[in-house]
Write a protein that holds these residues in place. Structure first.
Motif, PDB file in Angstrom:
ATOM      1  N   UNK A 200       0.930  -1.366   0.076  1.00  0.00           N
ATOM      2  CA  UNK A 200      -0.022  -0.138   0.002  1.00  0.00           C
ATOM      3  C   UNK A 200       0.844   1.174  -0.032  1.00  0.00           C
ATOM      4  N   UNK A 201       0.692   2.117  -1.050  1.00  0.00           N
ATOM      5  CA  UNK A 201       1.395   3.323  -1.187  1.00  0.00           C
ATOM      6  C   UNK A 201       0.344   4.486  -1.162  1.00  0.00           C
ATOM      7  N   UNK A 202       0.500   5.702  -0.418  1.00  0.00           N
ATOM      8  CA  UNK A 202      -0.208   6.604  -0.861  1.00  0.00           C
ATOM      9  C   UNK A 202       0.501   8.192  -1.182  1.00  0.00           C
ATOM     10  N   UNK A 203      -0.384   8.735  -1.869  1.00  0.00           N
ATOM     11  CA  UNK A 203       0.327   9.991  -2.575  1.00  0.00           C
ATOM     12  C   UNK A 203      -1.031  10.971  -2.971  1.00  0.00           C
ATOM     13  N   UNK A 204      -0.764  12.132  -3.263  1.00  0.00           N
ATOM     14  CA  UNK A 204      -1.727  12.932  -3.342  1.00  0.00           C
ATOM     15  C   UNK A 204      -2.040  13.058  -4.981  1.00  0.00           C
ATOM     16  N   UNK A 205      -3.322  12.966  -5.587  1.00  0.00           N
ATOM     17  CA  UNK A 205      -3.640  12.847  -7.034  1.00  0.00           C
ATOM     18  C   UNK A 205      -4.973  14.055  -7.293  1.00  0.00           C
ATOM     19  N   UNK A 206      -5.055  14.156  -8.594  1.00  0.00           N
ATOM     20  CA  UNK A 206      -6.027  15.170  -8.785  1.00  0.00           C
ATOM     21  C   UNK A 206      -6.418  15.206 -10.519  1.00  0.00           C
ATOM     22  N   UNK A 207      -7.285  16.095 -10.908  1.00  0.00           N
ATOM     23  CA  UNK A 207      -7.270  15.761 -12.341  1.00  0.00           C
ATOM     24  C   UNK A 207      -6.220  17.000 -13.025  1.00  0.00           C
ATOM     25  N   UNK A 208      -5.724  16.474 -14.135  1.00  0.00           N
ATOM     26  CA  UNK A 208      -4.841  17.291 -14.765  1.00  0.00           C
ATOM     27  C   UNK A 208      -5.072  18.914 -14.836  1.00  0.00           C
ATOM     28  N   UNK A 209      -6.322  19.390 -14.982  1.00  0.00           N
ATOM     29  CA  UNK A 209      -6.861  20.823 -14.660  1.00  0.00           C
ATOM     30  C   UNK A 209      -6.444  21.326 -13.457  1.00  0.00           C
ATOM     31  N   UNK A 210      -6.803  20.681 -12.328  1.00  0.00           N
ATOM     32  CA  UNK A 210      -6.518  21.018 -11.125  1.00  0.00           C
ATOM     33  C   UNK A 210      -4.919  20.953 -10.898  1.00  0.00           C
TER      34      UNK A 210
ATOM     35  N   UNK B 204       6.914  11.656  -4.767  1.00  0.00           N
ATOM     36  CA  UNK B 204       6.980  10.966  -3.673  1.00  0.00           C
ATOM     37  C   UNK B 204       5.846  10.489  -2.910  1.00  0.00           C
ATOM     38  N   UNK B 205       5.944   9.023  -2.702  1.00  0.00           N
ATOM     39  CA  UNK B 205       4.602   8.053  -2.442  1.00  0.00           C
ATOM     40  C   UNK B 205       5.227   7.447  -1.093  1.00  0.00           C
ATOM     41  N   UNK B 206       4.349   7.470  -0.138  1.00  0.00           N
ATOM     42  CA  UNK B 206       4.702   7.023   1.201  1.00  0.00           C
ATOM     43  C   UNK B 206       3.969   5.249   1.379  1.00  0.00           C
ATOM     44  N   UNK B 207       4.805   4.517   1.825  1.00  0.00           N
ATOM     45  CA  UNK B 207       4.169   3.107   2.159  1.00  0.00           C
ATOM     46  C   UNK B 207       3.712   3.243   3.509  1.00  0.00           C
ATOM     47  N   UNK B 208       2.320   2.707   3.529  1.00  0.00           N
ATOM     48  CA  UNK B 208       1.776   2.712   4.912  1.00  0.00           C
ATOM     49  C   UNK B 208       2.085   1.419   5.873  1.00  0.00           C
ATOM     50  N   UNK B 209       2.772   0.579   5.281  1.00  0.00           N
ATOM     51  CA  UNK B 209       3.202  -0.710   6.110  1.00  0.00           C
ATOM     52  C   UNK B 209       2.187  -1.655   5.983  1.00  0.00           C
ATOM     53  N   UNK B 210       1.173  -1.588   4.958  1.00  0.00           N
ATOM     54  CA  UNK B 210       0.157  -2.268   4.952  1.00  0.00           C
ATOM     55  C   UNK B 210       0.166  -2.853   3.626  1.00  0.00           C
ATOM     56  N   UNK B 211      -0.706  -4.207   3.227  1.00  0.00           N
ATOM     57  CA  UNK B 211      -0.545  -4.554   1.773  1.00  0.00           C
ATOM     58  C   UNK B 211      -2.062  -4.597   1.494  1.00  0.00           C
TER      59      UNK B 211
END
Length: 291
Positions: A163-173, A257-264
């Motif tokens: 599991x990795x987390x990082x911000x996402x948005x539309x190309x316009x934003x 930059x993505x952060x691993x949560x330690x879970x899968x």
């Protein structure tokens, strides 16, 4: 004239089930959650069983309940009996419907990870009937009628993806959000279950930035993803759940930059060797073509 005296009645099965769950899980509340009934119903069932047995099975204390001497003595046999019953039910299901597979999954996983794969799975395994049930908590596969469970956790039987987390948005934003500091001026979308995701990512990837994310919180992660697709804000994304939107270009990751949560994201399996249909499904879910 023949005499037919009444036979002694056995213990009520639902009451035995309530006792076993409460004893195994450490309380009436946890048992109620597993059995999908109220805490009061569990308490009443156990009271009925105690009346039948003529002895208390729990000691009621201010901080909760603990097993009585009698409860401690009989619990291992009761657990063994219900494990055996669960195994018998599984054998019955498999014998009656060998090509039917029932999957339990976290709602977000069911909607965003599994659902897009179902057409491919049906095409590759047309003889298999796949049912999916969305649950907030992983089921007890020894007791509940599921063949496979898909949930996030640290101790899956078979890992699918970290599991990795990082911000996402539309190309316009994304054209308006070129630095982490820009997050101060846009809604930051989040999920109620994963409420700490933003804090974890910011603390790891941008500790120098004085950013307090503010924005809508959703109880359904799939709704948060849909709102991100609508341009409502920047979402803290779990990679596996938004991968297809990243590949299509509907969503982008504005920062590195993505952060691993330690879970899968992983599979939980029943004990024992899976039957051929389930083994084939597991292989497909783990294959590169499915991932």
């Amino acid at each position: 004239m023949a005499i037919k005296p009444p036979r002694p009645k056995g213990p009520p099965l639902n009451a035995m089930r309530a006792f076993e769950a409460a004893a195994r899980l450490g309380g009436f509340t946890n048992a109620a959650d597993e059995l999908c009934v109220t805490q009061g119903a569990v308490a009443q069932q156990i009271k009925t069983l105690e009346g039948w047995a003529g002895a208390p099975l729990f000691e009621r204390k201010a901080q909760g309940v603990v097993l009585s001497r009698v409860g401690q003595q009989v619990l291992p046999s009761v657990i063994e009996a219900f494990d055996a019953m669960g195994h018998a039910v599984l054998e019955l299901q498999q014998a009656a419907s060998p090509h039917r597979i029932h999957i339990a999954a976290l709602p977000a996983v069911a909607q965003l990870w599994l659902s897009p794969r179902l057409p491919e799975l049906r095409a590759m395994m047309p003889e298999i009937e796949i049912s999916v049930t969305a649950l907030e908590q992983a089921p007890n596969l020894a007791r509940e009628p599921f063949d496979l469970a898909l949930f996030y956790g640290a101790n899956a039987d078979q890992d699918i993806v970290r599991d990795r987390i990082f911000p996402v948005c539309t190309p316009a934003l994304g054209r308006k959000v070129t630095s982490v500091a820009d997050l101060k001026g846009v809604p930051c979308l989040s999920d109620a279950v994963w409420a700490d995701d933003w804090t974890l990512w910011l603390r790891t990837e941008a500790p120098q930035e004085d950013v307090i994310p503010r924005g809508p919180v959703y109880s359904l992660y799939a709704l948060a993803v849909e709102e991100a697709l609508n341009g409502a804000g920047v979402l803290m994304a779990h990679e596996a759940l938004v991968q297809r939107h990243l590949e299509s270009g509907a969503l982008i990751a504005p920062f590195e930059g993505a952060v691993e949560t330690g879970q899968t994201l992983g599979m939980q399996l029943r004990d024992g060797k899976p039957r051929p249909a389930l083994a084939a499904l597991i292989k497909l879910l783990l294959s590169e073509s499915s991932l």
